[in-house]
Design a protein around this motif. Sequence first.
Motif, mmCIF file in Angstrom:
data_model
loop_
_atom_site.group_PDB
_atom_site.id
_atom_site.type_symbol
_atom_site.label_atom_id
_atom_site.label_comp_id
_atom_site.label_asym_id
_atom_site.label_seq_id
_atom_site.Cartn_x
_atom_site.Cartn_y
_atom_site.Cartn_z
ATOM 1 N N SER A 228 1.055 -0.919 0.298
ATOM 2 C CA SER A 228 0.023 -0.157 -0.598
ATOM 3 C C SER A 228 0.980 1.379 0.010
ATOM 4 O O SER A 228 0.752 1.417 1.282
ATOM 5 C CB SER A 228 -1.123 -0.101 1.217
ATOM 6 O OG SER A 228 -1.684 -1.116 1.233
ATOM 7 N N ILE A 229 1.117 1.817 -0.934
ATOM 8 C CA ILE A 229 2.217 3.034 -1.061
ATOM 9 C C ILE A 229 1.937 3.476 -2.549
ATOM 10 O O ILE A 229 1.947 3.404 -3.502
ATOM 11 C CB ILE A 229 3.682 2.459 -1.240
ATOM 12 C CG1 ILE A 229 3.596 1.311 -2.261
ATOM 13 C CG2 ILE A 229 4.155 2.027 0.120
ATOM 14 C CD1 ILE A 229 5.922 0.760 -2.800
ATOM 15 N N THR A 230 0.968 4.652 -2.024
ATOM 16 C CA THR A 230 0.003 4.585 -3.278
ATOM 17 C C THR A 230 -0.877 6.079 -2.455
ATOM 18 O O THR A 230 -1.632 7.366 -3.148
ATOM 19 C CB THR A 230 -1.905 4.592 -3.729
ATOM 20 O OG1 THR A 230 -2.566 4.269 -2.717
ATOM 21 C CG2 THR A 230 -0.826 3.269 -3.917
ATOM 22 N N GLY A 231 0.544 6.699 -2.028
ATOM 23 C CA GLY A 231 -0.286 8.701 -1.311
ATOM 24 C C GLY A 231 0.411 9.607 -2.256
ATOM 25 O O GLY A 231 0.639 10.836 -1.503
ATOM 26 N N PHE A 232 1.356 9.392 -3.758
ATOM 27 C CA PHE A 232 2.054 9.987 -4.158
ATOM 28 C C PHE A 232 1.218 11.739 -4.413
ATOM 29 O O PHE A 232 0.089 11.084 -5.124
ATOM 30 C CB PHE A 232 2.850 9.678 -4.933
ATOM 31 C CG PHE A 232 4.013 8.827 -4.776
ATOM 32 C CD1 PHE A 232 5.083 9.008 -4.781
ATOM 33 C CD2 PHE A 232 3.650 7.313 -4.932
ATOM 34 C CE1 PHE A 232 5.868 8.494 -3.904
ATOM 35 C CE2 PHE A 232 4.785 6.674 -4.099
ATOM 36 C CZ PHE A 232 5.790 6.681 -3.792
ATOM 37 N N PRO A 233 1.446 12.759 -3.924
ATOM 38 C CA PRO A 233 0.640 13.541 -4.266
ATOM 39 C C PRO A 233 0.469 13.739 -5.757
ATOM 40 O O PRO A 233 -0.580 14.839 -6.209
ATOM 41 C CB PRO A 233 0.790 15.044 -3.167
ATOM 42 C CG PRO A 233 2.190 14.737 -3.414
ATOM 43 C CD PRO A 233 2.040 12.857 -2.875
ATOM 44 N N ASN A 234 1.279 13.930 -6.322
ATOM 45 C CA ASN A 234 1.204 13.726 -8.331
ATOM 46 C C ASN A 234 1.945 12.507 -8.640
ATOM 47 O O ASN A 234 1.644 12.961 -10.190
ATOM 48 C CB ASN A 234 2.710 15.043 -8.767
ATOM 49 C CG ASN A 234 2.221 16.026 -7.662
ATOM 50 O OD1 ASN A 234 1.035 16.798 -7.179
ATOM 51 N ND2 ASN A 234 2.909 16.846 -5.969
ATOM 52 N N TYR A 235 2.338 11.921 -7.647
ATOM 53 C CA TYR A 235 2.878 10.765 -9.356
ATOM 54 C C TYR A 235 4.343 11.151 -9.674
ATOM 55 O O TYR A 235 4.569 10.643 -10.889
ATOM 56 C CB TYR A 235 1.882 9.936 -9.580
ATOM 57 C CG TYR A 235 1.377 9.062 -8.622
ATOM 58 C CD1 TYR A 235 0.596 7.447 -9.573
ATOM 59 C CD2 TYR A 235 0.129 9.217 -7.491
ATOM 60 C CE1 TYR A 235 -0.164 6.956 -8.519
ATOM 61 C CE2 TYR A 235 -0.347 8.921 -6.692
ATOM 62 C CZ TYR A 235 -0.738 7.070 -7.147
ATOM 63 O OH TYR A 235 -1.160 6.149 -6.318
ATOM 64 N N VAL A 236 5.117 11.820 -9.605
ATOM 65 C CA VAL A 236 5.967 12.283 -10.452
ATOM 66 C C VAL A 236 6.742 12.591 -9.295
ATOM 67 O O VAL A 236 7.244 13.514 -8.570
ATOM 68 C CB VAL A 236 5.668 13.461 -11.291
ATOM 69 C CG1 VAL A 236 6.949 14.654 -11.852
ATOM 70 C CG2 VAL A 236 4.802 13.502 -11.988
ATOM 71 N N LEU A 237 8.060 11.627 -9.327
ATOM 72 C CA LEU A 237 8.660 11.565 -8.321
ATOM 73 C C LEU A 237 10.349 12.546 -7.988
ATOM 74 O O LEU A 237 10.458 12.452 -6.879
ATOM 75 C CB LEU A 237 9.953 10.546 -8.938
ATOM 76 C CG LEU A 237 9.174 9.028 -7.752
ATOM 77 C CD1 LEU A 237 9.117 9.058 -6.629
ATOM 78 C CD2 LEU A 237 7.926 8.698 -8.440
ATOM 79 N N GLN A 238 10.493 13.510 -9.412
ATOM 80 C CA GLN A 238 11.440 14.676 -8.871
ATOM 81 C C GLN A 238 10.476 16.093 -7.790
ATOM 82 O O GLN A 238 11.578 17.154 -7.402
ATOM 83 C CB GLN A 238 12.233 15.237 -9.739
ATOM 84 C CG GLN A 238 11.393 16.390 -11.215
ATOM 85 C CD GLN A 238 10.755 15.788 -11.497
ATOM 86 O OE1 GLN A 238 10.086 14.344 -11.329
ATOM 87 N NE2 GLN A 238 10.257 15.858 -12.411
ATOM 88 N N LEU A 239 9.039 15.162 -7.698
ATOM 89 C CA LEU A 239 8.489 17.264 -6.580
ATOM 90 C C LEU A 239 8.786 17.003 -5.260
ATOM 91 O O LEU A 239 8.681 15.850 -4.778
ATOM 92 C CB LEU A 239 7.008 17.348 -7.674
ATOM 93 C CG LEU A 239 6.449 17.267 -8.740
ATOM 94 C CD1 LEU A 239 5.062 17.344 -8.841
ATOM 95 C CD2 LEU A 239 7.185 18.540 -9.354
ATOM 96 N N PRO A 240 8.986 18.112 -4.777
ATOM 97 C CA PRO A 240 9.095 17.796 -3.367
ATOM 98 C C PRO A 240 8.084 17.070 -2.743
ATOM 99 O O PRO A 240 8.199 16.089 -1.714
ATOM 100 C CB PRO A 240 9.351 19.943 -2.866
ATOM 101 C CG PRO A 240 9.575 19.917 -4.178
ATOM 102 C CD PRO A 240 8.783 19.135 -5.332
ATOM 103 N N GLY A 241 6.909 17.142 -3.151
ATOM 104 C CA GLY A 241 5.379 16.761 -2.249
ATOM 105 C C GLY A 241 5.959 14.525 -2.317
ATOM 106 O O GLY A 241 5.707 14.495 -0.750
ATOM 107 N N ASP A 242 6.128 14.554 -3.444
ATOM 108 C CA ASP A 242 6.613 13.179 -3.487
ATOM 109 C C ASP A 242 7.470 12.898 -2.972
ATOM 110 O O ASP A 242 7.928 10.903 -3.036
ATOM 111 C CB ASP A 242 5.962 13.519 -5.741
ATOM 112 C CG ASP A 242 4.897 13.176 -5.847
ATOM 113 O OD1 ASP A 242 4.043 11.793 -5.920
ATOM 114 O OD2 ASP A 242 5.136 14.734 -6.161
ATOM 115 N N GLN A 243 8.502 13.044 -2.976
ATOM 116 C CA GLN A 243 9.853 13.196 -2.364
ATOM 117 C C GLN A 243 9.726 12.823 -1.106
ATOM 118 O O GLN A 243 10.533 11.885 -0.910
ATOM 119 C CB GLN A 243 11.380 13.913 -3.113
ATOM 120 C CG GLN A 243 11.780 13.585 -4.147
ATOM 121 C CD GLN A 243 12.791 12.531 -3.961
ATOM 122 O OE1 GLN A 243 13.372 12.442 -3.722
ATOM 123 N NE2 GLN A 243 12.286 11.989 -4.810
ATOM 124 N N ALA A 244 9.467 14.046 -0.425
ATOM 125 C CA ALA A 244 8.581 13.345 1.266
ATOM 126 C C ALA A 244 7.763 12.314 1.155
ATOM 127 O O ALA A 244 8.265 11.561 2.489
ATOM 128 C CB ALA A 244 7.593 14.702 1.479
#
Length: 357
Positions: A228-244
Motif C-alpha cells: 500500500s504505497i499510493t499516497g504520492f500527491p502528484n505521482y511524479v518523483l522529483q516533485l517535493p511532495g512526492d519526494q517527501a
Amino acid sequence: MRTRRSGFTLIELLVVIAIIAVLIALLLPAVQAAREAARRSQCTNNLKQIGLAMHNYESTQSGLPWNQACGRVYPTATGAGSPVNGFGALALMLPYMEQMAVSNSLNFSFGLAFGGDSNTAPPLDPIQFTAIKSTIASLICPSDGKGLGRNNYMASNGTNYDWHSRASGAGVFGRPDDDNGNAAGTGFQGRLSGITDGTSNTIAFAERSRGDGDKNMKSPSDIYTPVSITGFPNYVLQLPGDQAYLTGTAIPTCTSSANSAPTSSWNYGGYFWASGNYNQSTFNFVLTPNSKTPDCSPWAGYAGGYGFMTPRSYHSGGVQVCLADGSVRFIKDSIAPVTWYALGTRGGGEVISSDSF
C-alpha cells in the motif's frame, strides 16, 4: 652397490602443489574480470543496437515508439482486452533491429494477453505465442545468467510512478492516451526534437535484471506485491511532495513488506518482452540504480501498473544505459537522486555536468 633413485620428497611435492594453488588463486580474479569485461562489452553493443533502432524508427515514422501502447484497448485471445495488453517500444522497433521475422509473427490486430500471479508462471498468449516465445540475443545481457525472462533492456517512462506520461515527469517516450488515461490521440508521441534537456542528457533505455521465476529465491528483479504505497500527491518523483512521501512512507513501507512477506513477489521480469508493461519492457526513475531498497508495487499479482521499477544489473558498481543520442554510458550506483531524476526527464531544464554520473 644399491642405485639411489632421484625424485621428489613428499614435502617438496606439497610445496609445488601449494605454489600452483597460489598462482591459480592469483590468476582467477583476473580471468573472471576479463570475462566480465567481455560480457559488459557485449551488453554495451546490445544497447547501441537498440539506440540505433530507436533513431531509425524515429526517422522512418516521424516519431519515437510508444513506451506503453495503452491508449488502445486491444482484443486478446481470451476476449475483450484492456490497456494492459498493449505492446511496448521493443516490439514496435523489431523491424529496425533486423528482427522482421519475429515482427511478422506478432499479430498487431490483437493485444498481448498478460496475466498470472506470484505463485504460478504466467500463461503465454496463444495468438502471439510464436513471437513471444522467441529469444532475441540482443535483448539479453550476457552478465545476467540467472534470469528466466527474455529481456534485460527497458524503455524509460521518466519519473512517473504509474504508467502514465505526465508532462512534468515525461521521459523520452510517450503514450497514446493523456495523463488521465483518456482516449488514444490525446497523449503525446515522443520526438527527439522534443527533448529540450538535450539527447545526451536524457536516458532512453536502461538495464534491468530478469526474473528467475522462483518466489523462494531472493533476486534483484523481485517486485513485492501488493504494498500500500499510493499516497504520492502528484505521482511524479522529483516533485517535493512526492519526494517527501517516497522517503518518509513509501520506502520504509516497501522494505517492511519485503521483510515480512518475502514470498509475496512477482518473479517474471522480462518474461513478456513484447509487452509495454513495467518490468517487461519499461522502467521508471523512482529509485537510483541497484538500490538497496527492494522494488514494490501496489498492483496485486503481476505488478504491471505502477511502483518501483528500478534499473538493476549484475555489473559491479552500476548499470549501463542508452541515452537518447544513441550513446551508451555506465551510471554508477552512487549517483545522486536529483541527478538521476534529471537524466530521466526530457524537459526539466536541469543542467547536468558530465562528471556527475
